[in-house]
Design a protein around this motif. Sequence first.
Motif, short mmCIF file in Angstrom:
data_model
loop_
_atom_site.label_atom_id
_atom_site.label_comp_id
_atom_site.label_asym_id
_atom_site.label_seq_id
_atom_site.Cartn_x
_atom_site.Cartn_y
_atom_site.Cartn_z
N VAL B 37 51.77 -54.67 58.45
CA VAL B 37 53.20 -54.65 58.76
C VAL B 37 53.69 -56.09 58.75
O VAL B 37 53.26 -56.91 59.56
CB VAL B 37 53.44 -54.01 60.15
N ALA B 40 55.58 -58.85 61.89
CA ALA B 40 55.39 -58.29 63.23
C ALA B 40 55.06 -59.42 64.21
O ALA B 40 54.85 -60.58 63.82
CB ALA B 40 54.28 -57.26 63.21
N SER B 79 58.73 -49.36 68.10
CA SER B 79 58.44 -50.78 67.83
C SER B 79 56.94 -51.04 67.76
O SER B 79 56.50 -51.97 67.08
CB SER B 79 59.06 -51.64 68.93
N VAL B 81 53.27 -51.33 66.77
CA VAL B 81 52.46 -51.28 65.55
C VAL B 81 51.04 -50.83 65.92
O VAL B 81 50.52 -49.87 65.37
CB VAL B 81 52.44 -52.65 64.85
N ARG B 101 57.08 -54.62 66.39
CA ARG B 101 58.08 -55.14 65.45
C ARG B 101 59.11 -56.02 66.14
O ARG B 101 59.79 -56.80 65.49
CB ARG B 101 58.76 -53.96 64.73
N GLU B 121 53.69 -64.74 65.60
CA GLU B 121 54.21 -63.99 64.46
C GLU B 121 53.06 -63.77 63.49
O GLU B 121 52.28 -64.70 63.22
CB GLU B 121 55.34 -64.75 63.79
N GLU B 127 49.63 -50.35 61.15
CA GLU B 127 50.03 -49.35 62.14
C GLU B 127 48.85 -48.43 62.46
O GLU B 127 48.18 -47.93 61.55
CB GLU B 127 51.21 -48.53 61.61
#
Lengths: 172, 149
Positions: B37, B40, B79, B81, B101, B121, B127
């Motif tokens: 993702v 994230a 939100s 993950v 997220r 970050e 996920e």
Amino acid sequence: MEAGFLSLNRGERFPDLDLPDHTGRERRLSELAGGDPVALFTSRGWWCPKEQRHMRELAAVQDEFEVAYARIVVVSVDPPEVQAAFRAGLGARFIFLSDAERRWLPRLGLRESTDTVHAPYRPAAFTLRPDLEIHAAYNGYWYWGRPTMEELRRDMREISRGVREDWELPQA
Amino acid sequence: MRPFAFLVFDGERLTDDTKAPGRRLRVDARCVAGEPVRGAFAHVCALPAKEAVVPYDMPEVQQVRRDALAWWIPLLGDSLVCLTTIAIDAVNYGGAITVARDPSLFESDPFARVFPGTIVETDLFSEVPPPPGPELERYSGAPWPGGSF
């Protein structure tokens, strides 16, 4: 237990339900089992005092399930947000599946025919092996038909004894 | 699949380069096995010092996992993950990582009660369906909620 279109008797495979959980996330029953025994309950919903009483029993026994490699799953027709509020009120840490759209209810044949207002699930309980084979089925229409916590412990022990290869500790 | 993968944390950054400087951490292998993702945020509730460990069986560590099942996962909602605890070995807990997220709820992270959190970050994580509960016992050596028979 004879249950409508699908046969839900001991030794048969419980359907791999695909339903949203109490957060709205899509789940499958086999994924929730994750290789462990499952105690699966169908429930009328939050509004029923018998369900509230029974769910409090399950919330009390969850402390044992959490350390014993076993799962608890509850299915009702309440929408996810209602289930989330009910679950929080109970202090439950197990999962609720929402069949608000009655996707599985008719197929499972577990509709409570005597309640024409809510069209809910008939209270029932199934103890399942990790592959979803039914170990025992309970008809909880009458409260006393539901499994006691002692019966759940017994079923979990019997299933675990059958699926845990190291149930008998290897000789040193 | 092995029930854990290694990531390295230097106090500011996370990497899957196991030769990078920093502390090597065991995480649930599923968290880095799928499609990443992008963009994230990871809340790394761990310290780079290798002495920062406590046994998994400590009541505090059990309780934060109960809190994760009871309200942290529902609070994060879509939100989320993935999340994983950090196993140091078969016995010891080195912290936890929650990946979302949106980092705005990280100040509520129950895992920060054991080790403080750092927001990173990251594009490393994929996920994973969150644990259904109530189970919080681990399989030997596997970071919760990973591993199964």
